[in-house]
Structure formats: structure tokens, C-alpha cells
Design a protein around this motif. Sequence first.
Motif, PDB file in Angstrom:
ATOM      1  N   SER A 161     -35.295 -66.010 -30.247  1.00  0.00           N
ATOM      2  CA  SER A 161     -36.297 -66.386 -29.396  1.00  0.00           C
ATOM      3  C   SER A 161     -36.698 -66.499 -31.276  1.00  0.00           C
ATOM      4  CB  SER A 161     -36.835 -65.097 -28.275  1.00  0.00           C
ATOM      5  OG  SER A 161     -36.190 -65.564 -27.360  1.00  0.00           O
ATOM      6  N   PHE A 162     -37.916 -67.309 -31.121  1.00  0.00           N
ATOM      7  CA  PHE A 162     -38.328 -67.779 -32.337  1.00  0.00           C
ATOM      8  C   PHE A 162     -39.818 -67.770 -31.969  1.00  0.00           C
ATOM      9  CE2 PHE A 162     -36.121 -71.541 -32.144  1.00  0.00           C
ATOM     10  CZ  PHE A 162     -37.653 -72.227 -32.288  1.00  0.00           C
ATOM     11  N   LEU A 163     -40.466 -67.811 -32.905  1.00  0.00           N
ATOM     12  CA  LEU A 163     -41.753 -68.351 -33.282  1.00  0.00           C
ATOM     13  C   LEU A 163     -42.232 -69.078 -34.738  1.00  0.00           C
ATOM     14  CD1 LEU A 163     -42.521 -65.803 -31.193  1.00  0.00           C
ATOM     15  CD2 LEU A 163     -44.867 -67.491 -31.159  1.00  0.00           C
ATOM     16  N   HIS A 164     -42.643 -69.834 -34.683  1.00  0.00           N
ATOM     17  CA  HIS A 164     -42.628 -70.531 -36.720  1.00  0.00           C
ATOM     18  C   HIS A 164     -43.865 -71.133 -36.891  1.00  0.00           C
ATOM     19  CE1 HIS A 164     -37.786 -71.167 -36.963  1.00  0.00           C
ATOM     20  NE2 HIS A 164     -38.225 -70.058 -37.137  1.00  0.00           N
ATOM     21  N   ALA A 165     -44.190 -70.400 -37.458  1.00  0.00           N
ATOM     22  CA  ALA A 165     -45.271 -71.758 -38.082  1.00  0.00           C
ATOM     23  C   ALA A 165     -44.895 -72.464 -39.587  1.00  0.00           C
ATOM     24  CB  ALA A 165     -46.120 -70.433 -39.345  1.00  0.00           C
ATOM     25  N   MET A 166     -45.578 -73.943 -39.425  1.00  0.00           N
ATOM     26  CA  MET A 166     -44.265 -74.851 -40.112  1.00  0.00           C
ATOM     27  C   MET A 166     -46.240 -76.397 -40.538  1.00  0.00           C
ATOM     28  SD  MET A 166     -41.272 -75.436 -37.164  1.00  0.00           S
ATOM     29  CE  MET A 166     -40.830 -77.259 -38.106  1.00  0.00           C
ATOM     30  N   PRO A 167     -46.569 -75.394 -42.078  1.00  0.00           N
ATOM     31  CA  PRO A 167     -47.040 -75.754 -42.594  1.00  0.00           C
ATOM     32  C   PRO A 167     -46.906 -77.638 -42.932  1.00  0.00           C
ATOM     33  CG  PRO A 167     -46.496 -74.154 -43.810  1.00  0.00           C
ATOM     34  CD  PRO A 167     -46.810 -74.123 -42.897  1.00  0.00           C
ATOM     35  N   GLY A 168     -47.774 -78.468 -43.882  1.00  0.00           N
ATOM     36  CA  GLY A 168     -47.334 -79.151 -43.351  1.00  0.00           C
ATOM     37  C   GLY A 168     -47.824 -80.276 -44.717  1.00  0.00           C
ATOM     38  N   TYR A 169     -48.268 -81.250 -45.887  1.00  0.00           N
ATOM     39  CA  TYR A 169     -48.454 -82.234 -46.172  1.00  0.00           C
ATOM     40  C   TYR A 169     -47.879 -83.152 -46.324  1.00  0.00           C
ATOM     41  CZ  TYR A 169     -52.518 -83.284 -49.432  1.00  0.00           C
ATOM     42  OH  TYR A 169     -53.588 -84.732 -49.974  1.00  0.00           O
ATOM     43  N   LEU A 170     -48.782 -84.473 -46.595  1.00  0.00           N
ATOM     44  CA  LEU A 170     -47.758 -85.499 -47.233  1.00  0.00           C
ATOM     45  C   LEU A 170     -48.758 -86.091 -47.424  1.00  0.00           C
ATOM     46  CD1 LEU A 170     -45.867 -86.610 -44.527  1.00  0.00           C
ATOM     47  CD2 LEU A 170     -45.320 -86.491 -46.303  1.00  0.00           C
ATOM     48  N   ARG A 212     -50.114 -89.306 -49.240  1.00  0.00           N
ATOM     49  CA  ARG A 212     -49.560 -90.174 -49.884  1.00  0.00           C
ATOM     50  C   ARG A 212     -50.277 -90.725 -48.407  1.00  0.00           C
ATOM     51  NH1 ARG A 212     -45.355 -93.103 -53.717  1.00  0.00           N
ATOM     52  NH2 ARG A 212     -44.013 -92.533 -52.131  1.00  0.00           N
ATOM     53  N   LEU A 213     -49.440 -90.153 -47.535  1.00  0.00           N
ATOM     54  CA  LEU A 213     -49.817 -90.375 -45.860  1.00  0.00           C
ATOM     55  C   LEU A 213     -51.415 -90.002 -45.473  1.00  0.00           C
ATOM     56  CD1 LEU A 213     -46.457 -90.731 -44.286  1.00  0.00           C
ATOM     57  CD2 LEU A 213     -47.496 -92.265 -45.365  1.00  0.00           C
ATOM     58  N   GLU A 214     -51.455 -88.649 -46.263  1.00  0.00           N
ATOM     59  CA  GLU A 214     -52.849 -88.121 -46.416  1.00  0.00           C
ATOM     60  C   GLU A 214     -52.961 -87.607 -44.789  1.00  0.00           C
ATOM     61  OE1 GLU A 214     -56.559 -91.732 -45.865  1.00  0.00           O
ATOM     62  OE2 GLU A 214     -56.688 -91.417 -47.699  1.00  0.00           O
ATOM     63  N   ALA A 215     -52.000 -87.158 -44.737  1.00  0.00           N
ATOM     64  CA  ALA A 215     -51.216 -86.219 -43.074  1.00  0.00           C
ATOM     65  C   ALA A 215     -51.369 -84.446 -43.698  1.00  0.00           C
ATOM     66  CB  ALA A 215     -50.407 -86.749 -42.546  1.00  0.00           C
ATOM     67  N   ALA A 216     -52.546 -83.633 -43.245  1.00  0.00           N
ATOM     68  CA  ALA A 216     -52.174 -82.235 -43.403  1.00  0.00           C
ATOM     69  C   ALA A 216     -52.207 -81.682 -42.172  1.00  0.00           C
ATOM     70  CB  ALA A 216     -53.232 -82.132 -44.703  1.00  0.00           C
ATOM     71  N   GLY A 217     -51.535 -80.926 -41.830  1.00  0.00           N
ATOM     72  CA  GLY A 217     -51.614 -79.539 -40.745  1.00  0.00           C
ATOM     73  C   GLY A 217     -50.723 -78.608 -40.489  1.00  0.00           C
ATOM     74  N   VAL A 218     -50.591 -77.962 -39.245  1.00  0.00           N
ATOM     75  CA  VAL A 218     -49.420 -77.068 -39.137  1.00  0.00           C
ATOM     76  C   VAL A 218     -48.902 -76.483 -37.819  1.00  0.00           C
ATOM     77  CG1 VAL A 218     -51.323 -75.424 -38.574  1.00  0.00           C
ATOM     78  CG2 VAL A 218     -49.049 -74.284 -39.127  1.00  0.00           C
ATOM     79  N   LYS A 219     -47.841 -77.078 -37.445  1.00  0.00           N
ATOM     80  CA  LYS A 219     -47.089 -76.202 -35.931  1.00  0.00           C
ATOM     81  C   LYS A 219     -47.028 -75.149 -35.871  1.00  0.00           C
ATOM     82  CE  LYS A 219     -43.348 -78.192 -34.878  1.00  0.00           C
ATOM     83  NZ  LYS A 219     -41.752 -78.875 -33.777  1.00  0.00           N
ATOM     84  N   TRP A 220     -47.185 -74.405 -34.828  1.00  0.00           N
ATOM     85  CA  TRP A 220     -47.313 -73.112 -34.192  1.00  0.00           C
ATOM     86  C   TRP A 220     -46.275 -73.354 -32.805  1.00  0.00           C
ATOM     87  CZ3 TRP A 220     -46.534 -68.810 -35.441  1.00  0.00           C
ATOM     88  CH2 TRP A 220     -46.332 -67.619 -35.204  1.00  0.00           C
TER      89      TRP A 220
END
Length: 331
Positions: free
Chosen positions: A53-62, A64-72
Motif C-alpha cells: 500500500s502507499f500514500l503519494h504526494a504528487m506536486p506539479g507545475y506547468l 505555460r498552462l498556469e497550472a500548479a498544485g499537488v495530489k495526495w
Amino acid sequence: MKLKLRYLSHEDILSMKIGFDFVVKTVEKVLTEHSEGYYVNPKKPAIHPDPVSFLHAMPGYLPRLEAAGVKWVSGFSANAAKKLPGITGLTIINDDKTGFPIAVLDCAWTTGIRTGAVSAAAAKRLAPRNAKVFTIIGTGIQGRVHAANFPSVIPTLDTVKVFDVNPAMVESFKKYVQSKTKLNVIVEPTAEAAIRDSDIVITCTGKITEPIFNREWVKKGALVMPVHSSGWTKDYPFKADKFIVDDWNQFRESNVDDKGYYLTLPDPYAQLGEIISGKKPGRENDEETILDHNYGLAIHDIALCKDLLAVAEQKNIGTVLDYMDTDLDVV
């Protein structure tokens, strides 16, 4: 000033009735940004409450698409026995100019659909011509998403062969796929029987720590796409005519170390975005056996959630929540 954010529940997202083609276009856009270097996608920090089993933190930023955030996101395959979903979590979208959170979204649907959409975008460029038979190993959410949507991007497909160790899951999968497609669904008694003579092989199992799939079962010229990085014999990347990954740095760092599945890996032929953007050719003949490992990129989740947020705002879907009154002291 009173700041607000929009919350989109699982039910809210389903009510939007987003089509698979919408998601494929989003991930293709993201992969193009990746191929041109306009992205930030760090290695996933993880915790493992148990070995599978796992829990992942997945930050990302684009940018040119002005898209930033994180998935938990969490993956607990044992949840199936409790009649609970295996994949759950939340995605936070931030304003990339101020850093303020502007939305929180359930990530179960987005994780399932964007994973299948990345596979579909790859298969459009990598599958053999006139592919008719494809294989699904594992009949959970990922197996269903892939089986139900692949005929829309590979219209020559007419048969799906399926194997799972859980007979009840197989029967539910069969009914679901038959309700969504015109595919002939063949239930096989073993993974080997399902993989042999198949044009496209997709393994959608939970985490596997030892090899259970053999390269020798794969038909020459087939496309193999493991949704998870393990399960195949560890020499397979060296034997494929083309070994492709979505992000080489993340894949290598996550899979080649003292705790990784692979002891070593060959350099890939390409990162998937290079093929999507046309920088490198995909399949060049029907004799090539291609292995495409898509480990999962946070930037797909962030871009898809940003696109969903735009639709939700236009249709006024979701719940708008108070976040902060900036006139008040922080402490």
C-alpha cells in the motif's frame, strides 16, 4: 478581501460527464509541454503503511498552462475485500501567481481516467496496425477504464482477453465492458493464456514484488503497457525493441535503487512526450515489440483538474467554500 475556493466531490465530477476524448487531449497537451521542458514534476514522496500500500504526494507545475498544485493519493489494494475503493485522495489546485489554493477536488476519478488516457495516447502511436486483440490483466478500476475506452482510440480492436485471480471481479468486469462496448470478452484461466497472441498487453494489477509475467509469452510486434512498474521479468526492458517511459528521471530514481524493482535499466528509446510531440517516431514497423512504462506524472493530474475547474466554474458545479478573510490577522 474574502478568499474562496471551490470543492468538487466525486459526485460533482461525475455529474460533469467529461468524455474520454477530453482527457486524452489534456494529457497529450501535458506530454507536449513535458517534451519541451516546460514543467516541474518532482519525484513522488511516499509513505507505505504496509508492503503493498502507499500514500503519494504528487506536486506539479506547468508554467505555460498556469497550472500548479499537488495530489495526495492513496492506493490500498486490500480495500477491495472491504468493498471500498482502492484509490482515494484529494487534489489541491493553487493560483500560480499568489499561491492561494483555489480548488480542492476528489482524485479517484481523475487518477483512473487520466491513467487510461495516457495509455490511449501512447497506443495511438505505438500499437501495431490493425490491432484486433488486447489483454487486460487485473479487473479493478484501471482494467475497466482501459477496456471500456481503448476501442474509441484503436477502432480495429474487437476482442479483449482478461485474467484476474478474483472470479467475482472478472464476472463484474465482463458485464461492465459488455455494457460499454461491442468487444468480445474472453475470460482466460491464466495470465499466460491471456497474454499470448495478443496485439496489446496491459497489466493493471496492484503492486507486485516478484515477476509473474514472462517476456516469452509476448507476441512479436506487440505493445506492452504495464500500468504499474513491476510484475514483468526484470530483463524485459533490455529485450524490447523500444523501451519508452513517461519521465526517465522519475522512473529511474523510483525503480533503480536498493529498494527498487529493477537492479538496472537500459536507457530508454524515448520519453513518451517526445513521441506525442513528433520529436521521435513511435512505431515504425509491425515487427517492433514495444514496452511503454508510464509511471504516472503529477502534471497530468494538475492540468486535468485545472481543466475540470474551468468547466465547473462555467456550469456552477461544486461547493464554494470560504477560505480566508485577508483583513484578519493570521495569528
